[in-house]
Design a protein around this motif. Structure first.
Motif, PDB file in Angstrom:
ATOM      1  N   THR A 193      44.257  62.418  39.320  1.00 15.59           N
ATOM      2  CA  THR A 193      44.272  61.214  39.693  1.00 15.59           C
ATOM      3  C   THR A 193      43.438  60.915  40.754  1.00 15.59           C
ATOM      4  O   THR A 193      42.452  61.882  41.303  1.00 15.59           O
ATOM      5  N   ILE A 194      42.232  59.994  40.538  1.00 13.45           N
ATOM      6  CA  ILE A 194      41.350  59.330  41.461  1.00 13.45           C
ATOM      7  C   ILE A 194      41.431  58.052  41.863  1.00 13.45           C
ATOM      8  O   ILE A 194      41.849  56.858  41.864  1.00 13.45           O
ATOM      9  N   LEU A 195      41.413  58.366  43.392  1.00  9.28           N
ATOM     10  CA  LEU A 195      40.820  57.228  43.896  1.00  9.28           C
ATOM     11  C   LEU A 195      39.748  56.550  44.217  1.00  9.28           C
ATOM     12  O   LEU A 195      38.924  57.335  44.745  1.00  9.28           O
ATOM     13  N   LEU A 196      38.671  55.473  44.179  1.00  5.31           N
ATOM     14  CA  LEU A 196      37.421  55.386  44.530  1.00  5.31           C
ATOM     15  C   LEU A 196      37.777  53.680  44.713  1.00  5.31           C
ATOM     16  O   LEU A 196      38.497  52.984  44.841  1.00  5.31           O
ATOM     17  N   THR A 197      36.704  54.129  45.690  1.00  9.10           N
ATOM     18  CA  THR A 197      36.489  52.782  46.796  1.00  9.10           C
ATOM     19  C   THR A 197      34.661  52.385  46.283  1.00  9.10           C
ATOM     20  O   THR A 197      33.775  53.587  46.343  1.00  9.10           O
ATOM     21  N   THR A 198      34.729  51.441  46.989  1.00 12.48           N
ATOM     22  CA  THR A 198      32.901  50.884  45.497  1.00 12.48           C
ATOM     23  C   THR A 198      32.119  49.242  46.260  1.00 12.48           C
ATOM     24  O   THR A 198      33.784  48.822  46.138  1.00 12.48           O
ATOM     25  N   HIS A 199      31.390  48.936  46.482  1.00 13.38           N
ATOM     26  CA  HIS A 199      30.600  48.014  46.087  1.00 13.38           C
ATOM     27  C   HIS A 199      30.226  47.488  44.892  1.00 13.38           C
ATOM     28  O   HIS A 199      30.384  46.671  45.422  1.00 13.38           O
ATOM     29  N   TYR A 200      30.795  48.073  44.038  1.00 17.93           N
ATOM     30  CA  TYR A 200      29.686  47.887  42.745  1.00 17.93           C
ATOM     31  C   TYR A 200      31.182  47.506  42.301  1.00 17.93           C
ATOM     32  O   TYR A 200      31.458  48.152  41.686  1.00 17.93           O
ATOM     33  N   LEU A 201      31.375  46.139  41.650  1.00 23.54           N
ATOM     34  CA  LEU A 201      32.615  45.910  41.773  1.00 23.54           C
ATOM     35  C   LEU A 201      32.345  45.953  40.248  1.00 23.54           C
ATOM     36  O   LEU A 201      33.889  46.323  39.872  1.00 23.54           O
ATOM     37  N   GLU A 202      31.422  45.302  39.621  1.00 28.73           N
ATOM     38  CA  GLU A 202      31.243  45.692  38.202  1.00 28.73           C
ATOM     39  C   GLU A 202      31.683  47.490  37.283  1.00 28.73           C
ATOM     40  O   GLU A 202      32.230  47.322  36.295  1.00 28.73           O
ATOM     41  N   GLU A 203      31.168  48.415  38.383  1.00 28.75           N
ATOM     42  CA  GLU A 203      31.700  49.611  38.013  1.00 28.75           C
ATOM     43  C   GLU A 203      33.459  50.089  37.943  1.00 28.75           C
ATOM     44  O   GLU A 203      33.908  50.518  37.326  1.00 28.75           O
ATOM     45  N   ALA A 204      33.998  49.026  39.408  1.00 24.94           N
ATOM     46  CA  ALA A 204      35.523  49.586  39.889  1.00 24.94           C
ATOM     47  C   ALA A 204      36.728  48.586  38.006  1.00 24.94           C
ATOM     48  O   ALA A 204      37.411  48.742  37.463  1.00 24.94           O
TER      49      ALA A 204
ATOM     50  N   GLU B  34      21.409  24.442  27.971  1.00 26.28           N
ATOM     51  CA  GLU B  34      21.501  25.081  28.785  1.00 26.28           C
ATOM     52  C   GLU B  34      22.605  25.393  28.864  1.00 26.28           C
ATOM     53  O   GLU B  34      23.222  26.418  30.631  1.00 26.28           O
ATOM     54  N   LEU B  35      24.283  25.754  27.892  1.00 29.09           N
ATOM     55  CA  LEU B  35      25.628  25.939  29.118  1.00 29.09           C
ATOM     56  C   LEU B  35      25.833  27.132  28.716  1.00 29.09           C
ATOM     57  O   LEU B  35      25.307  28.234  27.466  1.00 29.09           O
ATOM     58  N   GLU B  36      26.553  27.296  29.874  1.00 28.53           N
ATOM     59  CA  GLU B  36      26.896  29.173  28.961  1.00 28.53           C
ATOM     60  C   GLU B  36      28.053  28.896  30.028  1.00 28.53           C
ATOM     61  O   GLU B  36      28.681  28.012  30.925  1.00 28.53           O
ATOM     62  N   VAL B  37      29.143  29.328  29.339  1.00 24.52           N
ATOM     63  CA  VAL B  37      30.592  29.856  29.627  1.00 24.52           C
ATOM     64  C   VAL B  37      31.182  31.325  29.620  1.00 24.52           C
ATOM     65  O   VAL B  37      30.313  31.504  28.767  1.00 24.52           O
ATOM     66  N   SER B  38      31.436  31.643  30.957  1.00 25.30           N
ATOM     67  CA  SER B  38      31.624  32.588  31.039  1.00 25.30           C
ATOM     68  C   SER B  38      33.285  32.932  31.960  1.00 25.30           C
ATOM     69  O   SER B  38      33.538  32.705  32.243  1.00 25.30           O
ATOM     70  N   ARG B  39      34.022  34.339  30.988  1.00 25.62           N
ATOM     71  CA  ARG B  39      34.862  34.449  31.861  1.00 25.62           C
ATOM     72  C   ARG B  39      34.863  35.305  33.327  1.00 25.62           C
ATOM     73  O   ARG B  39      33.894  35.268  33.807  1.00 25.62           O
ATOM     74  N   ALA B  40      35.710  34.299  34.304  1.00 28.15           N
ATOM     75  CA  ALA B  40      35.781  35.767  35.949  1.00 28.15           C
ATOM     76  C   ALA B  40      35.403  36.175  35.591  1.00 28.15           C
ATOM     77  O   ALA B  40      36.436  37.139  35.099  1.00 28.15           O
ATOM     78  N   SER B  41      34.967  37.294  36.762  1.00 27.03           N
ATOM     79  CA  SER B  41      34.550  38.705  36.977  1.00 27.03           C
ATOM     80  C   SER B  41      35.629  39.132  37.518  1.00 27.03           C
ATOM     81  O   SER B  41      36.646  38.292  37.966  1.00 27.03           O
ATOM     82  N   LEU B  42      35.686  40.509  37.749  1.00 26.72           N
ATOM     83  CA  LEU B  42      36.186  40.690  39.219  1.00 26.72           C
ATOM     84  C   LEU B  42      35.486  40.772  40.419  1.00 26.72           C
ATOM     85  O   LEU B  42      36.431  40.376  41.295  1.00 26.72           O
ATOM     86  N   GLU B  43      34.752  40.940  40.385  1.00 29.38           N
ATOM     87  CA  GLU B  43      33.928  40.006  41.802  1.00 29.38           C
ATOM     88  C   GLU B  43      34.195  38.747  42.139  1.00 29.38           C
ATOM     89  O   GLU B  43      34.325  38.387  43.285  1.00 29.38           O
ATOM     90  N   ASP B  44      34.293  38.142  41.063  1.00 30.10           N
ATOM     91  CA  ASP B  44      34.916  36.511  41.300  1.00 30.10           C
ATOM     92  C   ASP B  44      36.491  36.904  41.929  1.00 30.10           C
ATOM     93  O   ASP B  44      36.721  35.891  42.699  1.00 30.10           O
TER      94      ASP B  44
END
Length: 297
Positions: A179-190, A274-284
């Motif tokens: 069981t792993i509990l993680l805290t991080t400011h690198y939200l892309e890792e989470a 320059e169209l770009e469509v992206s899904r919201a990230s966990l950071e968003d």
């Protein structure tokens, strides 16, 4: 089965209320990311789970018991942000010393291998680089062969290859049922590694779910392009819930319905590039959730 249980936990320091009615279950075998802005109560909550402090009210259980019990502590590994490691010890000596504190530790060589430290095992702790020191903290956290592992900002100071190897090691531990509990400011890792994300704010749980469900709970897409439209025109497009535009015409739209936005642009013959469509990230999702005012009740 839950590896960690907090029920109705309050923690006050004088007049400061660090935790208020915190209820949180961490299921066995999962990697849970505990996120929140500074001052959200994460550090206080973890100190209670580690048995380093007692709640003012409520109950805390780790592996079914009070985390202050020796039997529970023997089943916990912790990688804090800062580790007080004797600087004169070699890497191998430090890991060996910590292994002797546990009833059924990993082999020292296995812990060194997991942390990518075999090639510097003879180096003194005081001579390690920042990234190597973090990897030593990881080796010390896992050498006890813990059932529950706490990782607090684990990859700070690591280079890209070390981070990749670190997460591969964590994946192996999770596959082995830890069981792993993680805290991080690198939200892309989470977002990439967590089975579940818990967002805290003001001492209590603000949101709880998979990375996918949290992304879906807020604005799910961003549409970016360049055009001559001014802000008011962008905000008037169907489905747009927020917009910005800079002096060079770079528009950034937040929407749950990117198809509607694009359909309107084409239907109105509005030129754009320059169209770009992206899904919201966990950071968003995180920024949206923590920016919202707390609701009463």
């Amino acid at each position: 089965m839950n590896a960690i249980e907090l029920s109705g936990v309050d923690k006050t320091f004088g007049k400061v209320e660090a935790l208020r009615g915190l209820t949180l279950d961490v299921r066995a075998g999962e990697l849970t990311a505990l996120l929140g802005p500074n001052g959200a109560g994460k550090t206080t909550a973890i100190s209670l789970m580690l048995g380093l402090a007692k709640p003012t009210r409520g109950t805390v259980r780790v592996l079914g018991e009070d985390p202050k019990h020796d039997t529970v502590r023997a089943g916990i590994g912790s990688m804090p942000q800062e580790s007080a490691i004797p600087q004169a010890l070699t890497v191998r000596e430090a890991v060996t010393l910590f292994s002797r504190l546990y009833p059924a530790p990993l082999e020292v060589n296995k812990a060194l291998e997991l942390a990518q430290l075999a090639d510097v095992a003879g180096r003194r702790a005081g001579a390690l680089s920042g990234g190597q020191a973090r990897r030593l903290a990881f080796a010390l956290a896992v050498v006890g062969n813990p059932q529950v592992l706490f990782l607090d900002e684990p990859t700070t100071g690591m280079d890209a290859s070390s981070r990749q190897a670190f997460w591969a090691a964590v994946d192996g531990l999770k596959a082995a049922g830890r069981t792993i509990l993680l805290t991080t400011h690198y939200l892309e890792e989470a977002e990439r590694t967590a089975d579940r994300v818990v967002v805290m704010n003001a001492g209590s749980v603000l949101a709880d779910g998979t990375p996918e469900s949290l992304r879906g709970s807020v604005l799910t897409s961003r549409v970016r392009f360049t055009s001559d439209l001014v802000l008011a025109e962008l905000e008037a497009l169907p489905g747009v819930e927020g917009a910005t535009v800079d002096s060079r015409g770079h528009a950034d739209l937040r929407t749950r319905q990117p198809e509607e936005v694009l359909r309107a642009l084409y239907a109105r013959n509005i030129p754009f590039n320059e169209l770009e469509v992206s899904r919201a990230s966990l950071e968003d999702a995180f920024l949206t959730l923590t920016a919202e005012p707390r609701k009463a009740g």
